[in-house]
Design a protein around this motif. Structure first.
Motif, short mmCIF file in Angstrom:
data_model
loop_
_atom_site.label_atom_id
_atom_site.label_comp_id
_atom_site.label_asym_id
_atom_site.label_seq_id
_atom_site.Cartn_x
_atom_site.Cartn_y
_atom_site.Cartn_z
N GLU A 171 -3.05 35.78 29.34
CA GLU A 171 -2.98 35.21 28.15
C GLU A 171 -3.28 35.38 26.84
OE1 GLU A 171 -0.65 32.85 29.11
OE2 GLU A 171 -0.69 33.50 31.14
N HIS A 172 -4.92 35.85 26.68
CA HIS A 172 -5.11 36.41 25.45
C HIS A 172 -4.37 37.16 24.69
CE1 HIS A 172 -7.63 36.40 21.82
NE2 HIS A 172 -7.71 37.27 21.61
N LYS A 205 -1.42 38.33 25.97
CA LYS A 205 -0.18 38.46 24.85
C LYS A 205 -0.13 37.07 23.45
CE LYS A 205 2.21 35.81 27.62
NZ LYS A 205 2.28 34.31 28.82
N LEU A 206 -0.66 36.96 23.16
CA LEU A 206 -0.62 36.51 21.96
C LEU A 206 -1.72 37.07 20.96
CD1 LEU A 206 -2.55 32.84 22.70
CD2 LEU A 206 -0.31 33.07 21.73
N GLN A 207 -2.66 38.56 21.18
CA GLN A 207 -2.50 39.55 20.54
C GLN A 207 -1.54 40.21 20.54
OE1 GLN A 207 -6.91 40.86 21.00
NE2 GLN A 207 -5.94 42.79 21.26
N GLU A 242 1.35 38.49 17.53
CA GLU A 242 0.63 38.90 16.41
C GLU A 242 0.57 40.43 15.45
OE1 GLU A 242 -3.60 37.60 16.78
OE2 GLU A 242 -2.41 35.22 17.41
N PRO A 245 5.18 35.19 23.11
CA PRO A 245 4.54 35.07 23.28
C PRO A 245 4.20 33.85 25.09
CG PRO A 245 3.40 34.68 21.78
CD PRO A 245 4.93 34.94 21.73
N THR A 246 4.99 32.78 24.66
CA THR A 246 5.18 31.54 25.44
C THR A 246 5.72 31.80 26.95
OG1 THR A 246 6.92 31.05 24.00
CG2 THR A 246 4.20 30.04 23.38
N SER A 284 -8.11 31.84 23.44
CA SER A 284 -8.46 32.92 22.40
C SER A 284 -8.56 31.56 20.95
CB SER A 284 -6.69 32.56 22.70
OG SER A 284 -6.15 32.92 23.96
N SER A 319 -10.27 34.39 17.72
CA SER A 319 -9.80 34.63 16.67
C SER A 319 -10.38 33.79 15.96
CB SER A 319 -8.45 33.62 16.54
OG SER A 319 -7.44 34.21 17.52
#
Length: 562
Positions: free
Chosen positions: A49-50, A52-54, A57, A68-69, A293, A297
């Motif tokens: 999941e992390h 995906k956010l990376q 960004e 990413p959601t 996450s 960050s």
């Protein structure tokens, strides 16, 4: 990039060392394909999941908005996005929904750390079903492929010289190449051994030295004893690692450190120890926390000294300022080790050096020595002797022993750790070992050195240490000869601490010579000498005990020569 755009393949596999810029490459390809109207949509598949956010960004910085959601079956997404990011587990849950999305548009699928498609049979099947209609597929990996026989979707395999199918990469950029191009940092490994004691399930007390030749079970128990937060090994190594981080921060003020722990209990205990050492509470990242996450960050953007994590910071997570690591986990597969080391090698400025502290265990030292070796995914093994009725069974056994599942976590055999102590063993750089009795010789190395400068410095210190040992040994020999010639009444007295220091240096010099002759680690040799001659560690042994070990290692050399 040039090769990809010239050939325009539907499937492309890029194997590049962690920190080499796989994300930048993939997003550059995506931007080019979107600009040429070759694709209209993007789907990124990541392991966690992390990540995906990376990815979202990084894509936003490249002008490619990604959601990413998104989760499979969600339906429409905002018109502000031209792509989504999902996990491999999410694909396996509802591959049909992603297949429909892939078919509706000309889609580029980016499979990040594609070896995860082999984590479970359902994951591989889900990836194949969902993305078979994709216009383009770009597969990325930065670590050795897994050792099982699950073929990875959309990866080409070809028989090697031994007839065994191996993955074929379209482009490979290994650690050695990246180091030469100053894309990644050089890595200095600092190995620590020491005496361990534990009680088995049967009630027997066992004492052994970490790194000495032991059975698999005893090696595992010795390692688990070393990593026990209640012992002395962990506090000693964490204190040494913090000293190293302090030296690095003299040149790189925001340099950070990461401790990779086996489980959450150990992670919290290590964090408590670090706080006592540094006076500063480290960031603790646990994989099942919703705020993980955000914590990563926040640590990335800060100049805090330490972060302690279990597994989720081992792969893909980008914290460029990490420069010092402590490998305090029992997970010992080549795949996980390479992923963990990959968190420290990303270069920001020329000359930055990564330092990783690890237990002096043969398996881990082997992984460290083979850091520059490029690996492919091997599908099974060929049975050489068809007439051997046990050949197939032996082949299957070898596969099982080499597989990720067989060595992902050391066996949890019940035992009770009684105590441990840490002793600096040696430094490892570019596959070469550098031994010294002075731990600070390595902890005090400047934080900014080019790879060639690092190698030259280590060689100079090794040579200077050897020369000093020889000079002191010669001085002791002359003093002994003078004493025998002049008689006991006129002997020039040598203080006890000076005599012990000379003997320890002579012993360390002989152990180093034995290592160069046999390849046996320094810690293993010291442990064997203690076992043969008795007595405590060399640092607290008396003169007679040190002389006995010196004579013993010389006797080994004579017997080996004869």
């Amino acid at each position: 990039m040039k090769d990809y755009l010239e050939r325009q393949p539907r499937d492309f596999l890029a194997v590049a060392t962690p920190g080499a810029g796989k994300t930048t490459f993939a997003l550059s390809v995506a931007a080019e394909l979107i600009g040429r109207r070759v694709v209209d949509r993007i789907i990124v598949v990541a392991p966690t999941e992390h990540l995906k956010l990376q990815w979202a960004e990084a894509a936003a910085r490249a002008g490619i908005p990604i959601d990413p959601t998104y989760s499979a079956g969600k339906g429409k997404i905002s018109s502000d996005f031209i792509g989504v990011a999902v996990t491999y587990a999410g694909v396996a849950v509802n591959p049909l929904a992603l297949r429909i999305r892939t078919e509706r548009f000309k889609t580029l699928v980016i499979l990040d750390e594609v070896h995860h498609a082999g984590d479970a049979l359902s994951w591989g099947e889900g990836v194949r079903e969902a993305f078979e209609p994709a216009a383009r597929r770009l597969a990325l990996t930065g670590t050795p492929f897994r050792s099982d026989v699950n073929p990875i979707p959309f990866v080409t395999y070809a028989p090697g010289s031994d007839g065994v199918p191996r993955s074929v990469a379209d482009y490979t950029y290994g650690y050695g190449h990246a180091l030469a191009d100053h894309v990644v940092r050089p890595v200095l490994f600092l190995a620590y051994s020491g005496s361990m004691s534990w009680r088995t399930r049967a009630g027997d007390e066992v004492a052994a030295s970490l790194g000495e030749p032991l059975t698999k079970d005893l090696t595992n128990q010795a390692l688990r004893t070393a990593l026990d937060p209640a012992g002395s090994w962990i506090p000693t190594v964490l204190a040494a690692a913090d000293k190293r981080l302090g030296e690095v921060r003299r040149h790189v003020p925001d340099a950070g450190g990461l401790v990779i722990a086996t489980d959450q209990t150990s992670a919290r205990a290590y964090a408590k120890t670090l706080r006592a050492i540094t006076g500063e509470a480290p960031t603790v990242v646990l994989s099942d926390e919703k705020a993980s996450s955000k914590k990563i960050s926040a640590f990335t953007a800060s100049d805090d000294r330490w972060m302690v994590a279990v597994r989720m910071v081992s792969e893909g997570v980008d914290v460029p300022r990490l420069a010092v690591g402590v490998y305090a986990t029992t997970t010992s597969t080549p795949l996980f080790f390479a992923q963990a080391v990959g968190r420290f090698v990303r270069a920001r400025n020329r000359g930055e050096t990564a330092s990783i502290f690890l237990p002096s265990v043969p398996l881990l030292l082997g992984h460290a020595s083979a850091l520059e070796v490029e690996r492919d995914h091997v599908l099974g093994r060929r049975v050489i002797d068809e007439s051997d009725p046990f050949a197939a069974e032996d082949d299957l056994l070898a596969q099982a022993q080499a597989g990720e599942a067989a060595s992902a976590d050391l066996e949890a055999v019940p035992f009770e750790a009684l105590g441990s102590e840490a002793t600096f063993d040696h430094a490892l750089y570019e596959g070469n070992q550098y031994g010294s009795e002075e731990e600070m010789d390595f902890l005090g190395i400047p934080g900014l050195l080019e790879p060639a400068q690092m190698k030259e410095l280590l060689q100079q210190r090794q040579a200077a240490n050897a020369q000093a040992q020889k000079t002191r040994a010669d001085g002791l020999k002359r003093a002994r000869e003078a004493a025998r010639g002049a008689g006991a009444d006129s002997v020039e007295q040598v203080s006890t601490h000076e005599q012990l220091a000379v003997l320890r240096r002579e012993l360390n010099g002989l152990v180093a010579a034995w290592h160069h002759r046999t390849g046996q680690p320094h810690g293993v040799t010291h442990a064997a000498l203690r076992k043969e001659c008795g007595g405590p560690a060399a640092a607290v042994a008396n003169a007679d005990q040190l002389r006995a070990r010196i004579e013993a290692v010389r006797d080994w050399a004579v017997r080996r020569s004869s």
